[in-house]
Design a protein around this motif. Sequence first.
Motif, PDB file in Angstrom:
ATOM      1  N   GLU A   1       0.661  -1.183   0.010  1.00 49.75           N
ATOM      2  CA  GLU A   1       0.017  -0.033   0.116  1.00 49.75           C
ATOM      3  C   GLU A   1       0.715   1.124   0.099  1.00 49.75           C
ATOM      4  OE1 GLU A   1      -3.311   2.189   3.058  1.00 49.75           O
ATOM      5  OE2 GLU A   1      -2.966  -0.075   3.118  1.00 49.75           O
ATOM      6  N   LYS A   2       2.044   1.396   0.674  1.00 45.44           N
ATOM      7  CA  LYS A   2       2.809   2.560   0.801  1.00 45.44           C
ATOM      8  C   LYS A   2       3.907   2.573  -0.475  1.00 45.44           C
ATOM      9  CE  LYS A   2       1.545   3.516   4.928  1.00 45.44           C
ATOM     10  NZ  LYS A   2       0.894   4.726   5.283  1.00 45.44           N
ATOM     11  N   SER A   3       3.897   1.587  -1.448  1.00 45.83           N
ATOM     12  CA  SER A   3       4.668   1.305  -2.419  1.00 45.83           C
ATOM     13  C   SER A   3       4.304   1.995  -3.688  1.00 45.83           C
ATOM     14  CB  SER A   3       5.156  -0.009  -2.744  1.00 45.83           C
ATOM     15  OG  SER A   3       3.920  -0.621  -3.504  1.00 45.83           O
ATOM     16  N   ALA A   4       5.304   2.435  -4.501  1.00 41.71           N
ATOM     17  CA  ALA A   4       4.852   3.241  -5.939  1.00 41.71           C
ATOM     18  C   ALA A   4       5.434   2.614  -7.065  1.00 41.71           C
ATOM     19  CB  ALA A   4       5.021   4.649  -5.540  1.00 41.71           C
ATOM     20  N   GLY A   5       5.920   1.680  -6.900  1.00 40.26           N
ATOM     21  CA  GLY A   5       6.658   0.993  -8.199  1.00 40.26           C
ATOM     22  C   GLY A   5       5.805   0.235  -9.001  1.00 40.26           C
ATOM     23  N   GLU A   6       6.149   0.521 -10.272  1.00 40.20           N
ATOM     24  CA  GLU A   6       5.571  -0.279 -11.659  1.00 40.20           C
ATOM     25  C   GLU A   6       5.678  -1.713 -11.288  1.00 40.20           C
ATOM     26  OE1 GLU A   6       6.015  -0.752 -16.278  1.00 40.20           O
ATOM     27  OE2 GLU A   6       7.155   0.709 -15.230  1.00 40.20           O
ATOM     28  N   PHE A   7       6.787  -2.223 -10.820  1.00 41.82           N
ATOM     29  CA  PHE A   7       7.021  -3.583 -10.334  1.00 41.82           C
ATOM     30  C   PHE A   7       7.425  -3.825  -8.875  1.00 41.82           C
ATOM     31  CE2 PHE A   7       8.608  -2.829 -14.642  1.00 41.82           C
ATOM     32  CZ  PHE A   7       7.887  -4.099 -15.396  1.00 41.82           C
ATOM     33  N   VAL A   8       6.887  -4.725  -8.261  1.00 36.71           N
ATOM     34  CA  VAL A   8       7.039  -5.087  -6.714  1.00 36.71           C
ATOM     35  C   VAL A   8       8.025  -6.304  -6.656  1.00 36.71           C
ATOM     36  CG1 VAL A   8       5.868  -5.484  -4.639  1.00 36.71           C
ATOM     37  CG2 VAL A   8       4.746  -3.985  -6.499  1.00 36.71           C
ATOM     38  N   ALA A   9       8.884  -6.091  -5.849  1.00 39.52           N
ATOM     39  CA  ALA A   9       9.840  -7.018  -5.768  1.00 39.52           C
ATOM     40  C   ALA A   9       9.577  -7.764  -4.004  1.00 39.52           C
ATOM     41  CB  ALA A   9      11.269  -6.895  -5.782  1.00 39.52           C
ATOM     42  N   ARG A  10       9.840  -8.875  -3.969  1.00 40.54           N
ATOM     43  CA  ARG A  10      10.004  -9.437  -2.587  1.00 40.54           C
ATOM     44  C   ARG A  10      11.502  -9.560  -1.976  1.00 40.54           C
ATOM     45  NH1 ARG A  10       9.421 -10.420   1.336  1.00 40.54           N
ATOM     46  NH2 ARG A  10       8.829 -12.257   1.800  1.00 40.54           N
TER      47      ARG A  10
ATOM     48  N   ASP B   1       2.238 -28.489 -12.135  1.00 39.98           N
ATOM     49  CA  ASP B   1       3.095 -28.498 -11.021  1.00 39.98           C
ATOM     50  C   ASP B   1       2.754 -27.692  -9.789  1.00 39.98           C
ATOM     51  OD1 ASP B   1       5.471 -29.324 -12.934  1.00 39.98           O
ATOM     52  OD2 ASP B   1       4.831 -27.293 -14.003  1.00 39.98           O
ATOM     53  N   ILE B   2       2.123 -26.792  -9.809  1.00 41.98           N
ATOM     54  CA  ILE B   2       1.460 -25.959  -8.538  1.00 41.98           C
ATOM     55  C   ILE B   2       0.867 -26.812  -7.676  1.00 41.98           C
ATOM     56  CG2 ILE B   2       0.261 -24.095  -7.885  1.00 41.98           C
ATOM     57  CD1 ILE B   2       1.018 -22.597 -10.400  1.00 41.98           C
ATOM     58  N   ILE B   3       0.083 -27.730  -8.061  1.00 46.14           N
ATOM     59  CA  ILE B   3      -0.720 -28.532  -7.232  1.00 46.14           C
ATOM     60  C   ILE B   3       0.009 -29.665  -6.546  1.00 46.14           C
ATOM     61  CG2 ILE B   3      -2.940 -28.211  -8.594  1.00 46.14           C
ATOM     62  CD1 ILE B   3      -2.380 -30.993  -9.472  1.00 46.14           C
ATOM     63  N   ARG B   4       1.380 -30.034  -6.973  1.00 48.71           N
ATOM     64  CA  ARG B   4       2.195 -30.602  -6.196  1.00 48.71           C
ATOM     65  C   ARG B   4       3.163 -29.976  -5.406  1.00 48.71           C
ATOM     66  NH1 ARG B   4       1.607 -32.734 -11.533  1.00 48.71           N
ATOM     67  NH2 ARG B   4       1.526 -34.903 -11.577  1.00 48.71           N
ATOM     68  N   GLY B   5       2.971 -28.853  -5.500  1.00 48.55           N
ATOM     69  CA  GLY B   5       4.072 -27.790  -4.499  1.00 48.55           C
ATOM     70  C   GLY B   5       4.380 -26.675  -5.192  1.00 48.55           C
ATOM     71  N   ASN B   6       4.721 -25.461  -4.146  1.00 47.07           N
ATOM     72  CA  ASN B   6       4.997 -24.142  -4.658  1.00 47.07           C
ATOM     73  C   ASN B   6       6.104 -24.230  -5.736  1.00 47.07           C
ATOM     74  OD1 ASN B   6       4.959 -21.515  -5.137  1.00 47.07           O
ATOM     75  ND2 ASN B   6       4.954 -21.024  -3.034  1.00 47.07           N
ATOM     76  N   PRO B   7       6.092 -23.920  -6.955  1.00 45.88           N
ATOM     77  CA  PRO B   7       7.201 -23.966  -7.759  1.00 45.88           C
ATOM     78  C   PRO B   7       7.889 -22.822  -7.708  1.00 45.88           C
ATOM     79  CG  PRO B   7       5.611 -23.664  -9.135  1.00 45.88           C
ATOM     80  CD  PRO B   7       4.970 -23.698  -7.534  1.00 45.88           C
ATOM     81  N   PHE B   8       7.649 -21.838  -6.799  1.00 44.32           N
ATOM     82  CA  PHE B   8       8.409 -20.412  -6.786  1.00 44.32           C
ATOM     83  C   PHE B   8       8.877 -20.178  -5.480  1.00 44.32           C
ATOM     84  CE2 PHE B   8       5.035 -19.859 -10.134  1.00 44.32           C
ATOM     85  CZ  PHE B   8       5.775 -19.657 -11.162  1.00 44.32           C
ATOM     86  N   ILE B   9      10.103 -19.704  -5.351  1.00 43.85           N
ATOM     87  CA  ILE B   9      10.662 -19.250  -4.163  1.00 43.85           C
ATOM     88  C   ILE B   9      10.544 -17.732  -3.940  1.00 43.85           C
ATOM     89  CG2 ILE B   9      12.910 -18.896  -2.980  1.00 43.85           C
ATOM     90  CD1 ILE B   9      14.358 -20.768  -4.912  1.00 43.85           C
ATOM     91  N   HIS B  10       9.606 -17.764  -2.751  1.00 48.18           N
ATOM     92  CA  HIS B  10       8.955 -16.355  -2.686  1.00 48.18           C
ATOM     93  C   HIS B  10       9.894 -15.275  -2.624  1.00 48.18           C
ATOM     94  CE1 HIS B  10       5.878 -13.994   0.150  1.00 48.18           C
ATOM     95  NE2 HIS B  10       5.864 -13.655  -0.899  1.00 48.18           N
ATOM     96  N   PRO B  11      11.012 -15.072  -1.925  1.00 47.11           N
ATOM     97  CA  PRO B  11      11.853 -13.890  -1.730  1.00 47.11           C
ATOM     98  C   PRO B  11      12.560 -13.722  -3.191  1.00 47.11           C
ATOM     99  CG  PRO B  11      12.800 -15.323  -0.387  1.00 47.11           C
ATOM    100  CD  PRO B  11      11.525 -16.024  -0.838  1.00 47.11           C
ATOM    101  N   THR B  12      12.500 -14.446  -4.111  1.00 51.83           N
ATOM    102  CA  THR B  12      12.996 -14.258  -5.458  1.00 51.83           C
ATOM    103  C   THR B  12      12.070 -13.388  -6.468  1.00 51.83           C
ATOM    104  OG1 THR B  12      12.518 -16.008  -6.599  1.00 51.83           O
ATOM    105  CG2 THR B  12      14.315 -16.346  -5.483  1.00 51.83           C
ATOM    106  N   LEU B  13      10.780 -13.450  -5.916  1.00 54.16           N
ATOM    107  CA  LEU B  13       9.891 -12.831  -7.059  1.00 54.16           C
ATOM    108  C   LEU B  13       9.832 -11.364  -7.231  1.00 54.16           C
ATOM    109  CD1 LEU B  13       6.666 -15.107  -5.948  1.00 54.16           C
ATOM    110  CD2 LEU B  13       8.396 -15.763  -7.782  1.00 54.16           C
ATOM    111  N   LEU B  14       9.449 -11.261  -8.528  1.00 52.49           N
ATOM    112  CA  LEU B  14       9.175  -9.750  -8.825  1.00 52.49           C
ATOM    113  C   LEU B  14       7.779  -9.467  -9.632  1.00 52.49           C
ATOM    114  CD1 LEU B  14      10.211  -6.739  -9.322  1.00 52.49           C
ATOM    115  CD2 LEU B  14      11.220  -7.524 -11.700  1.00 52.49           C
ATOM    116  N   PHE B  15       6.993  -8.965  -9.406  1.00 51.73           N
ATOM    117  CA  PHE B  15       5.716  -8.930  -9.908  1.00 51.73           C
ATOM    118  C   PHE B  15       5.356  -7.496 -10.663  1.00 51.73           C
ATOM    119  CE2 PHE B  15       5.442 -11.080  -5.754  1.00 51.73           C
ATOM    120  CZ  PHE B  15       4.796 -12.200  -5.925  1.00 51.73           C
TER     121      PHE B  15
END
Length: 264
Positions: free
Chosen positions: A78-87, A141-155
Amino acid sequence: MRVISVIMGVYNAENSVERAVRSLYTYTGDMEVIAVNDGSKDGTADKLFRLSEEFPSLKVFSLEENCGLTYCLNFALEKSAGEFVARMDADDICRVGRFEKQLAFLNGHPDYAFTGGGARLFDEKGVYARRSFPAQPQLSDIIRGNPFIHPTLLFRREALLKVGGYRDVSKTVRSEDYDLVFRLYAARLYGYNLQDDLISYYEPRNLAKKHTFRTRRNEFYVRMYGSRLNRSVKGRFYAFKPLILAFLPAGLYRRLHKNREEKL
Protein backbone atom coordinates in the motif's frame (compact mmCIF):
# COMPACT_ATOMS: atom_id res chain seq x y z
CA MET A 1 6.30 6.24 -10.24
CA ARG A 2 9.34 4.22 -9.21
CA VAL A 3 10.36 1.31 -11.40
CA ILE A 4 10.83 -1.20 -8.53
CA SER A 5 9.44 -1.29 -5.01
CA VAL A 6 10.96 -3.93 -2.75
CA ILE A 7 8.65 -4.96 0.10
CA MET A 8 10.02 -6.52 3.30
CA GLY A 9 8.55 -7.57 6.62
CA VAL A 10 11.28 -7.47 9.29
CA TYR A 11 11.06 -9.11 12.72
CA ASN A 12 13.94 -9.43 15.21
CA ALA A 13 16.53 -9.35 12.42
CA GLU A 14 19.19 -7.02 13.86
CA ASN A 15 21.96 -9.48 12.93
CA SER A 16 21.01 -9.82 9.25
CA VAL A 17 18.89 -6.89 8.09
CA GLU A 18 21.81 -4.58 7.31
CA ARG A 19 23.41 -7.21 5.09
CA ALA A 20 20.08 -7.77 3.30
CA VAL A 21 19.43 -4.07 2.70
CA ARG A 22 22.96 -3.37 1.49
CA SER A 23 22.71 -6.26 -0.96
CA LEU A 24 19.61 -4.67 -2.50
CA TYR A 25 21.50 -1.48 -3.19
CA THR A 26 23.95 -3.23 -5.48
CA TYR A 27 21.12 -2.41 -7.92
CA THR A 28 21.63 1.19 -9.01
CA GLY A 29 18.41 1.68 -10.97
CA ASP A 30 15.24 3.45 -9.87
CA MET A 31 14.18 1.58 -6.72
CA GLU A 32 12.59 2.10 -3.34
CA VAL A 33 12.71 -0.33 -0.42
CA ILE A 34 9.70 -0.47 1.93
CA ALA A 35 10.74 -2.12 5.20
CA VAL A 36 8.08 -2.76 7.84
CA ASN A 37 9.49 -3.41 11.30
CA ASP A 38 6.97 -5.90 12.68
CA GLY A 39 7.13 -5.04 16.38
CA SER A 40 10.71 -6.25 16.80
CA LYS A 41 12.05 -6.55 20.36
CA ASP A 42 15.75 -6.29 19.46
CA GLY A 43 17.78 -3.59 17.72
CA THR A 44 16.12 -4.01 14.31
CA ALA A 45 14.42 -0.60 14.36
CA ASP A 46 17.67 1.24 15.12
CA LYS A 47 19.48 -0.62 12.34
CA LEU A 48 16.76 0.23 9.82
CA PHE A 49 16.59 3.90 10.70
CA ARG A 50 20.38 4.27 10.49
CA LEU A 51 20.29 2.60 7.07
CA SER A 52 17.51 4.95 5.94
CA GLU A 53 19.81 7.88 6.65
CA GLU A 54 22.37 6.35 4.29
CA PHE A 55 19.85 5.23 1.66
CA PRO A 56 17.12 7.91 1.19
CA SER A 57 14.95 5.56 -0.89
CA LEU A 58 14.71 3.15 2.07
CA LYS A 59 11.37 3.86 3.76
CA VAL A 60 10.96 2.43 7.24
CA PHE A 61 7.65 1.89 9.03
CA SER A 62 7.42 0.46 12.55
CA LEU A 63 4.44 -1.39 13.99
CA GLU A 64 3.94 -1.36 17.75
CA GLU A 65 2.86 -5.00 17.82
CA ASN A 66 3.85 -8.08 15.86
CA CYS A 67 1.20 -8.41 13.12
CA GLY A 68 2.75 -11.13 10.95
CA LEU A 69 4.39 -11.24 7.56
CA THR A 70 1.22 -11.08 5.46
CA TYR A 71 0.02 -7.92 7.17
CA CYS A 72 3.44 -6.33 6.71
CA LEU A 73 3.59 -7.17 3.00
CA ASN A 74 0.14 -5.71 2.33
CA PHE A 75 1.07 -2.63 4.38
CA ALA A 76 4.28 -2.22 2.38
CA LEU A 77 2.44 -2.77 -0.91
CA GLU A 78 0.00 0.00 0.00
CA LYS A 79 2.89 2.37 0.77
CA SER A 80 4.82 1.48 -2.38
CA ALA A 81 4.79 3.25 -5.74
CA GLY A 82 6.71 0.93 -8.06
CA GLU A 83 5.59 -0.29 -11.46
CA PHE A 84 7.11 -3.61 -10.36
CA VAL A 85 7.03 -5.05 -6.84
CA ALA A 86 9.82 -7.30 -5.56
CA ARG A 87 10.04 -9.53 -2.51
CA MET A 88 12.98 -9.84 -0.19
CA ASP A 89 13.46 -11.25 3.32
CA ALA A 90 15.64 -9.74 6.02
CA ASP A 91 17.88 -12.81 6.35
CA ASP A 92 18.54 -13.33 2.63
CA ILE A 93 21.02 -11.70 0.24
CA CYS A 94 20.15 -10.19 -3.13
CA ARG A 95 22.70 -11.33 -5.71
CA VAL A 96 24.28 -8.83 -8.08
CA GLY A 97 22.33 -8.50 -11.34
CA ARG A 98 19.07 -9.91 -9.96
CA PHE A 99 16.76 -7.02 -10.84
CA GLU A 100 18.44 -6.30 -14.17
CA LYS A 101 17.72 -9.87 -15.27
CA GLN A 102 14.15 -9.88 -14.01
CA LEU A 103 13.25 -6.51 -15.51
CA ALA A 104 14.75 -7.51 -18.86
CA PHE A 105 12.64 -10.66 -18.87
CA LEU A 106 9.34 -9.01 -17.93
CA ASN A 107 9.87 -6.11 -20.30
CA GLY A 108 10.51 -8.58 -23.09
CA HIS A 109 7.66 -10.96 -22.17
CA PRO A 110 4.45 -9.01 -21.53
CA ASP A 111 2.48 -12.26 -21.30
CA TYR A 112 4.04 -13.07 -17.90
CA ALA A 113 2.84 -11.36 -14.70
CA PHE A 114 5.80 -12.23 -12.48
CA THR A 115 9.16 -13.91 -12.45
CA GLY A 116 11.32 -15.70 -9.91
CA GLY A 117 14.47 -17.74 -10.07
CA GLY A 118 16.92 -19.98 -8.27
CA ALA A 119 18.70 -19.52 -4.96
CA ARG A 120 21.96 -20.46 -3.30
CA LEU A 121 21.34 -21.99 0.12
CA PHE A 122 23.57 -20.84 2.96
CA ASP A 123 23.89 -20.86 6.73
CA GLU A 124 26.51 -19.81 9.27
CA LYS A 125 29.01 -22.24 7.74
CA GLY A 126 28.63 -20.85 4.22
CA VAL A 127 26.95 -21.78 0.92
CA TYR A 128 26.19 -25.51 0.65
CA ALA A 129 23.62 -26.12 -2.14
CA ARG A 130 21.21 -24.48 -4.56
CA ARG A 131 17.50 -24.72 -5.28
CA SER A 132 15.65 -24.12 -8.51
CA PHE A 133 12.33 -24.92 -10.16
CA PRO A 134 11.02 -25.39 -13.73
CA ALA A 135 11.16 -22.34 -15.99
CA GLN A 136 7.48 -22.43 -16.97
CA PRO A 137 5.44 -23.85 -14.08
CA GLN A 138 2.04 -25.16 -15.07
CA LEU A 139 -0.95 -25.77 -12.82
CA SER A 140 0.06 -29.44 -12.77
CA ASP A 141 3.33 -28.36 -11.09
CA ILE A 142 1.64 -26.00 -8.64
CA ILE A 143 -0.77 -28.57 -7.22
CA ARG A 144 2.23 -30.74 -6.32
CA GLY A 145 4.00 -27.93 -4.46
CA ASN A 146 4.85 -24.26 -4.78
CA PRO A 147 7.31 -23.99 -7.71
CA PHE A 148 8.43 -20.45 -6.85
CA ILE A 149 10.88 -19.21 -4.20
CA HIS A 150 8.97 -16.36 -2.60
CA PRO A 151 11.83 -13.89 -1.89
CA THR A 152 13.03 -14.17 -5.52
CA LEU A 153 9.77 -12.91 -7.01
CA LEU A 154 9.26 -9.71 -9.01
CA PHE A 155 5.63 -8.90 -9.87
CA ARG A 156 3.93 -6.47 -12.18
CA ARG A 157 2.14 -4.17 -9.78
CA GLU A 158 -1.19 -4.44 -11.59
CA ALA A 159 -1.11 -8.23 -11.24
CA LEU A 160 -0.78 -8.05 -7.45
CA LEU A 161 -3.53 -5.45 -7.22
CA LYS A 162 -5.84 -7.44 -9.50
CA VAL A 163 -5.88 -10.36 -7.03
CA GLY A 164 -5.98 -8.12 -3.95
CA GLY A 165 -2.43 -8.71 -2.75
CA TYR A 166 -1.85 -11.26 0.00
CA ARG A 167 -4.75 -12.79 1.93
CA ASP A 168 -4.20 -11.80 5.55
CA VAL A 169 -6.10 -14.58 7.28
CA SER A 170 -4.92 -17.07 9.91
CA LYS A 171 -5.32 -20.02 7.52
CA THR A 172 -2.61 -18.74 5.15
CA VAL A 173 0.18 -18.28 7.75
CA ARG A 174 3.47 -19.73 6.37
CA SER A 175 1.68 -20.45 3.05
CA GLU A 176 0.76 -16.90 2.04
CA ASP A 177 3.01 -17.08 -1.04
CA TYR A 178 1.55 -20.42 -2.16
CA ASP A 179 -1.95 -18.99 -1.74
CA LEU A 180 -0.96 -15.98 -3.85
CA VAL A 181 0.39 -18.18 -6.65
CA PHE A 182 -2.84 -20.19 -6.78
CA ARG A 183 -4.89 -16.99 -7.01
CA LEU A 184 -2.64 -15.47 -9.68
CA TYR A 185 -2.92 -18.58 -11.84
CA ALA A 186 -6.71 -18.67 -11.36
CA ALA A 187 -6.72 -15.11 -12.75
CA ARG A 188 -4.54 -16.27 -15.69
CA LEU A 189 -1.57 -14.29 -14.40
CA TYR A 190 1.35 -16.64 -14.94
CA GLY A 191 4.90 -16.76 -13.65
CA TYR A 192 8.30 -17.75 -15.04
CA ASN A 193 11.45 -18.94 -13.28
CA LEU A 194 14.77 -17.66 -14.58
CA GLN A 195 17.38 -20.38 -14.31
CA ASP A 196 19.80 -17.98 -12.60
CA ASP A 197 20.44 -17.80 -8.87
CA LEU A 198 18.83 -14.51 -7.87
CA ILE A 199 19.35 -14.59 -4.11
CA SER A 200 21.31 -16.34 -1.41
CA TYR A 201 18.64 -17.95 0.76
CA TYR A 202 19.25 -18.50 4.46
CA GLU A 203 18.33 -22.03 5.50
CA PRO A 204 20.31 -24.08 8.08
CA ARG A 205 21.56 -27.27 6.48
CA ASN A 206 20.54 -29.50 9.39
CA LEU A 207 17.10 -28.00 9.57
CA ALA A 208 14.52 -29.99 11.49
CA LYS A 209 10.92 -29.68 10.43
CA LYS A 210 10.17 -26.12 9.30
CA HIS A 211 6.45 -26.52 9.87
CA THR A 212 4.25 -27.21 12.87
CA PHE A 213 1.04 -29.17 12.57
CA ARG A 214 -0.80 -25.84 12.43
CA THR A 215 1.18 -24.59 9.44
CA ARG A 216 0.79 -27.95 7.69
CA ARG A 217 -2.94 -27.68 8.26
CA ASN A 218 -2.80 -24.19 6.79
CA GLU A 219 -1.04 -25.54 3.72
CA PHE A 220 -3.77 -28.17 3.36
CA TYR A 221 -6.37 -25.38 3.43
CA VAL A 222 -4.44 -23.29 0.87
CA ARG A 223 -4.08 -26.28 -1.46
CA MET A 224 -7.78 -27.12 -1.24
CA TYR A 225 -8.79 -23.49 -1.73
CA GLY A 226 -6.40 -23.05 -4.66
CA SER A 227 -7.46 -26.29 -6.29
CA ARG A 228 -11.10 -25.25 -6.17
CA LEU A 229 -10.27 -21.83 -7.65
CA ASN A 230 -8.37 -23.51 -10.48
CA ARG A 231 -10.94 -26.29 -10.89
CA SER A 232 -8.37 -29.02 -10.31
CA VAL A 233 -9.78 -32.29 -9.03
CA LYS A 234 -6.29 -33.80 -8.86
CA GLY A 235 -5.16 -30.88 -6.75
CA ARG A 236 -7.64 -31.83 -4.03
CA PHE A 237 -5.93 -35.20 -3.68
CA TYR A 238 -2.48 -33.58 -3.50
CA ALA A 239 -3.84 -31.27 -0.79
CA PHE A 240 -3.44 -34.07 1.76
CA LYS A 241 0.35 -34.17 1.27
CA PRO A 242 1.18 -31.65 4.06
CA LEU A 243 -0.97 -33.56 6.55
CA ILE A 244 1.01 -36.71 5.77
CA LEU A 245 4.31 -34.84 6.10
CA ALA A 246 3.23 -33.52 9.49
CA PHE A 247 3.53 -37.02 10.96
CA LEU A 248 6.92 -37.92 9.44
CA PRO A 249 9.88 -38.31 11.83
CA ALA A 250 12.28 -35.36 11.70
CA GLY A 251 15.12 -37.48 10.27
CA LEU A 252 13.02 -38.76 7.38
CA TYR A 253 11.73 -35.25 6.72
CA ARG A 254 15.30 -33.94 6.47
CA ARG A 255 16.21 -36.65 3.95
CA LEU A 256 13.18 -35.84 1.80
CA HIS A 257 13.88 -32.13 2.09
CA LYS A 258 17.45 -32.61 0.90
CA ASN A 259 16.13 -34.13 -2.32
CA ARG A 260 15.07 -30.58 -3.29
CA GLU A 261 18.68 -29.41 -3.09
CA GLU A 262 21.17 -29.40 -5.96
CA LYS A 263 24.88 -29.76 -5.40
CA LEU A 264 27.02 -26.79 -6.39
